[in-house]
Design an enzyme around this catalytic site. Structure first.
Site, short mmCIF file in Angstrom:
data_model
loop_
_atom_site.label_atom_id
_atom_site.label_comp_id
_atom_site.label_asym_id
_atom_site.label_seq_id
_atom_site.Cartn_x
_atom_site.Cartn_y
_atom_site.Cartn_z
N HIS A 154 -35.94 -21.83 -88.04
CA HIS A 154 -35.84 -23.24 -87.20
C HIS A 154 -34.58 -24.09 -87.62
CE1 HIS A 154 -39.10 -25.92 -89.10
NE2 HIS A 154 -38.06 -26.19 -89.69
N GLU A 176 -38.05 -24.45 -82.80
CA GLU A 176 -38.96 -23.44 -83.14
C GLU A 176 -38.81 -22.05 -82.74
OE1 GLU A 176 -40.53 -24.21 -85.92
OE2 GLU A 176 -42.49 -25.05 -85.88
N ASN A 199 -39.19 -19.96 -90.98
CA ASN A 199 -39.20 -19.09 -89.66
C ASN A 199 -37.72 -19.25 -88.96
OD1 ASN A 199 -39.03 -21.75 -88.49
ND2 ASN A 199 -41.10 -21.58 -87.71
N ASP A 229 -34.53 -35.07 -86.14
CA ASP A 229 -35.93 -34.96 -85.78
C ASP A 229 -36.80 -36.09 -86.27
OD1 ASP A 229 -36.03 -33.74 -88.17
OD2 ASP A 229 -36.19 -31.80 -87.44
C1 GLP Z 1 -38.35 -29.24 -91.46
C2 GLP Z 1 -37.39 -30.02 -90.67
C3 GLP Z 1 -36.16 -29.39 -90.69
C4 GLP Z 1 -35.72 -28.82 -92.14
C5 GLP Z 1 -36.79 -27.54 -92.48
C6 GLP Z 1 -36.84 -27.33 -94.05
O1 GLP Z 1 -39.54 -28.88 -90.69
N1 GLP Z 1 -37.70 -30.26 -89.24
O2 GLP Z 1 -34.88 -30.28 -90.27
O3 GLP Z 1 -34.64 -28.25 -92.13
O4 GLP Z 1 -37.83 -28.08 -92.22
O5 GLP Z 1 -37.23 -28.18 -94.86
P1 GLP Z 1 -36.96 -28.14 -96.30
O6 GLP Z 1 -35.63 -28.51 -96.52
O7 GLP Z 1 -37.99 -29.02 -96.74
O8 GLP Z 1 -37.39 -26.84 -96.69
#
Ligand code: GLP
Length: 241
Positions: A138, A143, A136, A67
């Site tokens: 995702h 989402e 959440n 992403d």
């Molecule tokens: C972000 C990314 C995800 C990631 C998630 C968790 O929004 N788009 O790919 O897995 O949030 O992030 P973190 O590892 O910083 O908690």
């Protein structure tokens, strides 16, 4: 599905790096699906260490990131392009033309989504997809919703994701409201999926993904339908299982 528990986030990173390293030894031209966020940082550090030690070679590997934010310049320190260069690509021997990320600054974002799906299909799909998980539930930026979206698409970020990612930006107003994300179809089409979760703030999402119904309200729950999915968790992230 397999669930493995570790004492620390460093160990989760080491385990994930071993799986990715083994994938590349078995198939040097593997197509890797890569993730951003703080969770995979120990994995990238360990892969860099393994590469410097001569154990892992990325020279014929191909990568696709999950992403990218929309309308955030690639040079911005919070962009995922910047993250990947800084945390990983600059330190290993990927051929730059083999690393792919969605272009969140494309004039026509829908055409960019279609292009990204086509390039992945042309590469033969993803061999190993690395995933984090949002608080959440995702995966990528898919989402919570009333449906699973198959293809790459533009996502409106939820208030909880904006809040969770605010820590990387100066103010909440600076967090982009939209992103391009690989769809659930491309993720679930990967031959192997490795999901990492560390810390208490992921415990609820991990529990819902593993224990509750397969439901687009928790997008990660779809992973249970995959024949080769491995969850690597620290004890905090596994504390509600
Ligand atoms: C972000 C990314 C995800 C990631 C998630 C968790 O929004 N788009 O790919 O897995 O949030 O992030 P973190 O590892 O910083 O908690």
């Amino acid at each position: 599905m397999q669930v493995h528990l570790y004492d620390s986030s460093a160990q989760v990173g080491q385990a994930a790096a071993i799986l990715i390293g083994a994938q590349l030894i078995g198939k040097p031209g593997s197509v890797l699906g890569l993730a951003t966020g703080s969770t995979p940082i120990p994995t990238y550090r360990e892969l860099i260490r393994m590469h410097r030690a001569g154990a892992v070679d990325f020279s014929s590997a191909v990568s696709f990131n999950l992403d990218e934010y929309c309308r955030l310049p690639e040079q911005h320190p919070c962009s995922y392009h910047y993250f990947m260069r800084n945390e990983f690509f600059n330190h290993v021997n990927f051929a730059p033309s083999n690393t792919h990320m969605p272009n969140g600054n494309a004039v026509d974002l829908l055409a960019e989504c279609a292009r990204y799906d086509q390039v992945i299909a042309k590469a033969g799909g993803i061999d190993l997809q690395l995933l984090g998980i949002g608080r959440n539930g995702h995966i990528g930026f898919n989402e919570p919703s009333d449906q699973f979206v198959y293809g790459c698409h533009v996502v409106k970020l939820t208030p909880s994701t904006i809040q969770a990612n605010r820590r990387f930006f100066d103010t909440e107003a600076d967090v982009p409201r939209e992103a391009i994300s690989l769809g659930i179809g491309s993720i679930i089409s990967a031959k192997r999926i490795v999901l990492l979760a560390t810390g208490y703030d992921k415990a609820q999402a991990v529990c819902r993904a593993i224990r509750e119904d397969i439901d687009p309200a928790t997008q990660a729950s779809i992973l249970r339908t995959h024949p080769d999915v491995i969850f690597l968790l620290d004890r905090a992230a596994a504390s509600k299982l």
